[in-house]
Design an enzyme around this catalytic site. Structure first.
Site, PDB file in Angstrom:
ATOM      1  N   ASP A 174       0.950  -1.042  -0.061  1.00  0.00           N
ATOM      2  CA  ASP A 174       0.007  -0.064  -0.071  1.00  0.00           C
ATOM      3  C   ASP A 174       1.036   1.202  -0.069  1.00  0.00           C
ATOM      4  OD1 ASP A 174      -2.395   1.576   0.390  1.00  0.00           O
ATOM      5  OD2 ASP A 174      -1.770   1.735   2.476  1.00  0.00           O
ATOM      6  N   ASP A 201      -0.044   5.135   0.823  1.00  0.00           N
ATOM      7  CA  ASP A 201      -0.322   6.051   1.795  1.00  0.00           C
ATOM      8  C   ASP A 201      -0.371   5.477   3.155  1.00  0.00           C
ATOM      9  OD1 ASP A 201      -0.222   7.762  -0.439  1.00  0.00           O
ATOM     10  OD2 ASP A 201      -2.283   8.334  -0.289  1.00  0.00           O
ATOM     11  N   CYS A 258     -16.264  -0.170  -8.741  1.00  0.00           N
ATOM     12  CA  CYS A 258     -15.458  -0.646  -9.595  1.00  0.00           C
ATOM     13  C   CYS A 258     -14.650  -1.911  -9.276  1.00  0.00           C
ATOM     14  CB  CYS A 258     -14.165   0.524  -9.852  1.00  0.00           C
ATOM     15  SG  CYS A 258     -13.256   0.793  -8.699  1.00  0.00           S
ATOM     16  N   ASP A 273      -1.851  -0.906   6.015  1.00  0.00           N
ATOM     17  CA  ASP A 273      -2.093  -0.379   7.107  1.00  0.00           C
ATOM     18  C   ASP A 273      -3.722  -0.066   7.369  1.00  0.00           C
ATOM     19  OD1 ASP A 273      -2.707   1.927   5.066  1.00  0.00           O
ATOM     20  OD2 ASP A 273      -2.692   3.316   6.496  1.00  0.00           O
TER      21      ASP A 273
END
Length: 161
Positions: free
Chosen positions: A11, A13, A103, A132
């Site tokens: 991931d 951010d 989506c 996270d």
């Protein structure tokens, strides 16, 4: 004979870079900060022959209040920081949609990796996802790979133990 490859899926951010708690987006260079332990740990992983994939949800990317160009500037500087440290991502996948868009590319759905999955490129038994959020954990479960949690904006975990 073709052999699938071991990957660390990451991931962006809150895992690789600091995620502002007010906006949850890093769209300005002044906000860009690679988290502690990321570079040293990813260098070790690459030295072991493991490939890296970055997978990120970026709500509303490309809308007037989140111009794609702002994200692209930050992303290109981030990729350059990694390259200067001999860290190269095999691919970077970005879902620009909101959850409500439904989506197939938004984590925890696995649509962004369809070509990798279809061609058995990822060694699912030996690959891991680091993230996270609960969506990162669910994404790992949907792929059938191990999940390594990190506290948002925390110290990056040791991946080789």
């Amino acid at each position: 004979k073709f052999m699938s490859q071991k990957y660390v899926l990451l991931d962006r951010d809150g895992t690789l870079i600091f995620e502002p708690p007010d906006t949850f987006h890093v769209d300005k260079l002044s906000q860009l900060k690679v988290l502690d332990g990321v570079i040293s740990e990813l260098k070790k992983v690459i030295e072991k022959g493991v490939k890296l994939l970055m997978i990120t949800n970026q709500d509303g990317l490309g809308l007037p209040d989140r111009p794609r160009k702002d994200f692209d500037v930050v992303q290109s500087v981030l990729i350059e920081i990694f390259k200067k440290n001999e860290i190269v991502f095999e691919d970077v996948f970005v879902c620009p949609h909101f959850l409500s868009d439904g989506c197939d590319c938004r984590k925890p759905k696995t649509g962004l990796l369809d070509s990798y999955l279809k061609n058995d490129i990822i060694d699912l038994k030996n690959s891991v996802m680091v993230g996270d959020r609960d969506t990162d954990r669910q994404f790992a479960e949907n792929l059938g790979i191990k999940f390594i949690p990190i506290k948002t904006n925390g110290v990056f975990p040791n991946l080789l133990n």
